[in-house]
Design a protein around this motif. Structure first.
Motif, PDB file in Angstrom:
ATOM      1  N   ALA A  32      -3.533  -4.402  -0.361  1.00 28.76           N
ATOM      2  CA  ALA A  32      -4.812  -4.479   0.346  1.00 28.76           C
ATOM      3  C   ALA A  32      -4.866  -3.501   1.513  1.00 28.76           C
ATOM      4  O   ALA A  32      -5.951  -3.043   1.909  1.00 28.76           O
ATOM      5  CB  ALA A  32      -5.053  -5.901   0.843  1.00 28.76           C
ATOM      6  N   ALA A  33      -3.703  -3.152   2.078  1.00 31.07           N
ATOM      7  CA  ALA A  33      -3.648  -2.206   3.199  1.00 31.07           C
ATOM      8  C   ALA A  33      -4.017  -0.791   2.756  1.00 31.07           C
ATOM      9  O   ALA A  33      -4.421   0.040   3.582  1.00 31.07           O
ATOM     10  CB  ALA A  33      -2.255  -2.213   3.825  1.00 31.07           C
ATOM     11  N   ASP A  34      -3.896  -0.504   1.461  1.00 31.40           N
ATOM     12  CA  ASP A  34      -4.279   0.794   0.913  1.00 31.40           C
ATOM     13  C   ASP A  34      -5.804   0.843   0.852  1.00 31.40           C
ATOM     14  O   ASP A  34      -6.421   0.430  -0.119  1.00 31.40           O
ATOM     15  CB  ASP A  34      -3.672   0.985  -0.486  1.00 31.40           C
ATOM     16  N   GLY A  35      -6.406   1.303   1.959  1.00 31.15           N
ATOM     17  CA  GLY A  35      -7.861   1.323   2.081  1.00 31.15           C
ATOM     18  C   GLY A  35      -8.387   0.251   3.022  1.00 31.15           C
ATOM     19  O   GLY A  35      -9.600   0.148   3.221  1.00 31.15           O
ATOM     20  N   TYR A 103      -8.520  -3.820  -6.186  1.00 33.51           N
ATOM     21  CA  TYR A 103      -7.380  -2.920  -6.403  1.00 33.51           C
ATOM     22  C   TYR A 103      -7.173  -2.055  -5.174  1.00 33.51           C
ATOM     23  O   TYR A 103      -8.135  -1.701  -4.476  1.00 33.51           O
ATOM     24  CB  TYR A 103      -7.638  -1.983  -7.608  1.00 33.51           C
ATOM     25  N   ALA A 104      -5.905  -1.700  -4.922  1.00 35.24           N
ATOM     26  CA  ALA A 104      -5.594  -0.737  -3.865  1.00 35.24           C
ATOM     27  C   ALA A 104      -6.472   0.495  -4.046  1.00 35.24           C
ATOM     28  O   ALA A 104      -6.757   0.915  -5.177  1.00 35.24           O
ATOM     29  CB  ALA A 104      -4.117  -0.360  -3.928  1.00 35.24           C
ATOM     30  N   LYS A 105      -6.918   1.079  -2.936  1.00 38.46           N
ATOM     31  CA  LYS A 105      -7.885   2.174  -3.007  1.00 38.46           C
ATOM     32  C   LYS A 105      -7.418   3.315  -3.906  1.00 38.46           C
ATOM     33  O   LYS A 105      -8.213   3.903  -4.642  1.00 38.46           O
ATOM     34  CB  LYS A 105      -8.180   2.703  -1.605  1.00 38.46           C
ATOM     35  N   SER A 106      -6.124   3.620  -3.888  1.00 37.80           N
ATOM     36  CA  SER A 106      -5.618   4.757  -4.662  1.00 37.80           C
ATOM     37  C   SER A 106      -5.645   4.493  -6.170  1.00 37.80           C
ATOM     38  O   SER A 106      -5.447   5.414  -6.959  1.00 37.80           O
ATOM     39  CB  SER A 106      -4.200   5.123  -4.212  1.00 37.80           C
TER      40      SER A 106
END
Length: 199
Positions: A32-35, A103-106
């Protein structure tokens, strides 16, 4: 119809869907930290302050036979990249909803969502013998609405003033579904789309 939603691992080409456990807590927060996904106001992505309640609720709903939550694992790296679940299950009517997906941003717009939905829909229609699979999203989540339409779902309607969020804002909920007679065509479309992503 007891034990309709038995925990099961669904395996794809890009991702595996693995039943959610409390031990996934830290990896979910990392994804969740990705973005910084918890900052998107119209979604319910867990943050450090909400993750424990998020897990408790998901696992309690699973114990009650209403949900089957999964984490999404990238097969290539073995890392947790998001989550999704069957929810609001009505075994007596052979209906359920697919929701709580992020989903994680990447990993957004990479074909991951298409494969996840394919795995969930295939299991729902071909193993659970559902008659309908529902999707719901916030009126303002245009990206989600478009993604659901691309799956082949049809819009059933809008539930106006459907929910009051934590800030007191009234939510309009857009409802979509895929019904059993449509699955064969939707399946072919999803398999075609996955082929374009190199499955």
């Amino acid at each position: 119809m007891p034990n309709w939603l038995n925990p099961i691992q669904l395996e794809g080409q890009k991702v595996d869907l693995v039943p959610l456990e409390k031990s996934h807590r830290d990896d979910l927060l990392l994804a969740a930290a990705d973005g910084e996904l918890w900052n998107i106001w119209y979604t319910s992505v867990p943050s450090e302050s909400t993750i424990d309640k998020y897990l408790e609720t998901a696992l309690q709903e699973q114990a009650d036979g209403k949900s089957l939550p999964f984490v999404v694992v990238d097969r290539e790296k073995g890392t947790l990249i998001g989550t999704t679940r069957y929810c609001n299950a009505e075994p007596e009517h052979r209906r359920l909803e697919i929701g709580y997906t992020w989903y994680a941003k990447s990993f957004q717009r990479t074909g991951v969502n298409t494969e996840c939905k394919y795995l969930l829909l295939r299991h729902a229609f071909e193993s659970l013998d559902t008659i309908a699979v529902e999707f719901r999203t916030n009126w303002f989540n245009y990206r989600s609405r478009n993604a659901i339409l691309r799956l082949g779902a049809k819009q059933d309607g809008v539930l106006r003033n459907h929910r009051i969020d934590k800030d007191g804002i009234l939510r309009d909920t857009v409802v979509f579904s895929i019904i059993q007679p449509e699955w064969k065509t939707v399946k072919r479309s999803l398999e075609y789309e996955m082929g374009r992503y190199g499955h």
